[in-house]
Scaffold this active site. Sequence first.
Site, PDB file in Angstrom:
ATOM      1  N   GLU A   1       3.927  -0.312  -1.144  1.00  0.00           N
ATOM      2  CA  GLU A   1       5.045   0.585  -0.845  1.00  0.00           C
ATOM      3  C   GLU A   1       5.831   0.099   0.370  1.00  0.00           C
ATOM      4  O   GLU A   1       7.067   0.149   0.380  1.00  0.00           O
ATOM      5  CB  GLU A   1       4.550   2.012  -0.620  1.00  0.00           C
ATOM      6  CG  GLU A   1       5.669   3.019  -0.479  1.00  0.00           C
ATOM      7  CD  GLU A   1       5.207   4.458  -0.482  1.00  0.00           C
ATOM      8  OE1 GLU A   1       6.074   5.359  -0.562  1.00  0.00           O
ATOM      9  OE2 GLU A   1       3.992   4.705  -0.403  1.00  0.00           O
TER      10      GLU A   1
ATOM     11  N   HIS B   1      -4.592  14.037  -0.987  1.00  0.00           N
ATOM     12  CA  HIS B   1      -3.751  13.711  -2.142  1.00  0.00           C
ATOM     13  C   HIS B   1      -3.864  14.825  -3.173  1.00  0.00           C
ATOM     14  O   HIS B   1      -4.905  14.990  -3.812  1.00  0.00           O
ATOM     15  CB  HIS B   1      -4.195  12.379  -2.725  1.00  0.00           C
ATOM     16  CG  HIS B   1      -3.256  11.809  -3.740  1.00  0.00           C
ATOM     17  ND1 HIS B   1      -2.166  12.498  -4.227  1.00  0.00           N
ATOM     18  CD2 HIS B   1      -3.233  10.593  -4.359  1.00  0.00           C
ATOM     19  CE1 HIS B   1      -1.519  11.750  -5.097  1.00  0.00           C
ATOM     20  NE2 HIS B   1      -2.155  10.587  -5.194  1.00  0.00           N
TER      21      HIS B   1
ATOM     22  N   HIS C   1       4.596   7.756  -0.481  1.00  0.00           N
ATOM     23  CA  HIS C   1       3.431   8.101  -1.303  1.00  0.00           C
ATOM     24  C   HIS C   1       2.171   7.948  -0.456  1.00  0.00           C
ATOM     25  O   HIS C   1       1.314   8.830  -0.466  1.00  0.00           O
ATOM     26  CB  HIS C   1       3.382   7.219  -2.544  1.00  0.00           C
ATOM     27  CG  HIS C   1       2.346   7.616  -3.525  1.00  0.00           C
ATOM     28  ND1 HIS C   1       2.303   8.870  -4.096  1.00  0.00           N
ATOM     29  CD2 HIS C   1       1.293   6.936  -4.044  1.00  0.00           C
ATOM     30  CE1 HIS C   1       1.280   8.946  -4.929  1.00  0.00           C
ATOM     31  NE2 HIS C   1       0.636   7.782  -4.912  1.00  0.00           N
TER      32      HIS C   1
ATOM     33  N   LYS D   1       0.092  12.975   3.411  1.00  0.00           N
ATOM     34  CA  LYS D   1      -1.242  12.956   2.801  1.00  0.00           C
ATOM     35  C   LYS D   1      -2.327  12.728   3.847  1.00  0.00           C
ATOM     36  O   LYS D   1      -3.500  13.001   3.589  1.00  0.00           O
ATOM     37  CB  LYS D   1      -1.322  11.893   1.716  1.00  0.00           C
ATOM     38  CG  LYS D   1      -0.549  12.209   0.446  1.00  0.00           C
ATOM     39  CD  LYS D   1      -0.777  11.135  -0.606  1.00  0.00           C
ATOM     40  CE  LYS D   1      -0.011  11.439  -1.892  1.00  0.00           C
ATOM     41  NZ  LYS D   1       1.442  11.205  -1.750  1.00  0.00           N
TER      42      LYS D   1
ATOM     43  N   CYS E   1       0.082  11.324 -10.614  1.00  0.00           N
ATOM     44  CA  CYS E   1       0.395  11.806  -9.265  1.00  0.00           C
ATOM     45  C   CYS E   1       1.891  11.983  -9.038  1.00  0.00           C
ATOM     46  O   CYS E   1       2.299  12.528  -8.015  1.00  0.00           O
ATOM     47  CB  CYS E   1      -0.188  10.852  -8.228  1.00  0.00           C
ATOM     48  SG  CYS E   1      -1.957  10.604  -8.454  1.00  0.00           S
TER      49      CYS E   1
ATOM     50  N   PHE F   1      -0.926   6.903 -11.461  1.00  0.00           N
ATOM     51  CA  PHE F   1      -1.674   6.043 -12.377  1.00  0.00           C
ATOM     52  C   PHE F   1      -0.869   5.871 -13.670  1.00  0.00           C
ATOM     53  O   PHE F   1      -0.232   6.815 -14.147  1.00  0.00           O
ATOM     54  CB  PHE F   1      -3.025   6.675 -12.722  1.00  0.00           C
ATOM     55  CG  PHE F   1      -4.073   6.538 -11.647  1.00  0.00           C
ATOM     56  CD1 PHE F   1      -3.838   5.860 -10.475  1.00  0.00           C
ATOM     57  CD2 PHE F   1      -5.334   7.102 -11.837  1.00  0.00           C
ATOM     58  CE1 PHE F   1      -4.814   5.729  -9.501  1.00  0.00           C
ATOM     59  CE2 PHE F   1      -6.327   6.981 -10.872  1.00  0.00           C
ATOM     60  CZ  PHE F   1      -6.064   6.298  -9.703  1.00  0.00           C
TER      61      PHE F   1
END
Length: 417
Positions: free
Chosen positions: A316, A342, A305, A337, A165, A403
């Site tokens: 985060e 996403h 994010h 998002k 991502c 990831f």
Amino acid sequence: MELKRVVVTGLGALTPIGNNLEEYWKSLEEGVSGAAPITKFDAEKFRTKFACEVKSFDVHDHIHRKDARKMDIFTQYAMVVAEEAMKDSGLDLEKINLARAGVIWGSGIGGLKTFHDEVTEFASGDGTPRYNPFFIPKMIADLSAGHISIRFGLMGPNFATVSACASSTNALVDSFNYIRLGKADIFVTGGSEAAVVESGIGGFNALKALSERNDDPTTASRPFDKNRDGFVLGEGAGALILEELEHAKARGAKIYAEILGGGMSADAHHITAPHPEGLGAKNVMIDALNDSGVKPEEVDYINVHGTSTPLGDMSEVKAIQEVFGAHAYNLNISSTKSMTGHLLGAAGAVESIACIMAIQKGIIPPTINHFTDDETFDNKLNFTFNKAQKRDVKVALSNTFGFGGHNFSILLRKYEE
């Protein structure tokens, strides 16, 4: 050596909430959700039956049928936004050194639709291999960069970044570094993804990563809300033209923003889960600040994010509070998002564009779908819940984490001579 200054001179967007830059920004300002029941396949038997799809898009409005059939959807999306960004930049290809103009493009997965269709067809047959001759060229993640370079004749550095991502922020940071080191003048950079296919939804469902709020898809992406239950899969693309400042000035280009620095780090913790204390996120923001020479108190806005997963959002926020200290309460924080879903490998590009437009317009796009405070967060922080807020944005930070523990941040500033 003296590092070159790098600016953004063109933008292109194709998203679940707008098929070009103007539409995308308008929807961000208005807090529009792109989530809806899946139309690309019958999702009735899937645990998640909705996604943030690109809407009202016909590739043949943009790409000749003969060429489109050689491209997976993620490459088609890439070509459309690259065209928009190049047009927006005003670049005259006959007046630039094409050997110093390159393409760095990100995609976390690449041609998933092509792979799914080809393998499904083989598995349903008699075992005789009858694969499309374009199967491999359509599937592999670097072909978007290849197609863009061929389209415009760009002969400088050309490659793909694959860091889940974080892929397109990785592409932006790499492009920025090549230019400031004097190795190129111009890059078409960004990312694209088209994973709203059976194997994409099914795979993320198996990971228990997706929201299953099938009764109310439009509010399913709920970053920082107490009742968040996973991310909403999106698709689309974002493109930016990065250019060495003096090169841009010499041709009278309009300048959207300046890139000041980029950060890179790894969680070194888990293949899918973030570091619980946000260590990788903390390190990448510190690296971006140090790289750019920006002090924490100079940052106005963080596009986080913020995927709407229980663990990711928490880690985060912990990292932001550690890095920014008391200034964290002066920041605007938002997760776009909540509107786009996403976009995986394309997320960083479309979110960096959101930061640039926030700088240009003096408006912070909101984090929509907030209904219930999560008491584990410090809710004195300004998450820009539900409505856009006006603010003079001089410096913005965009975070993307992937990831494998891949983390990238990029710092953007209002352009000043």
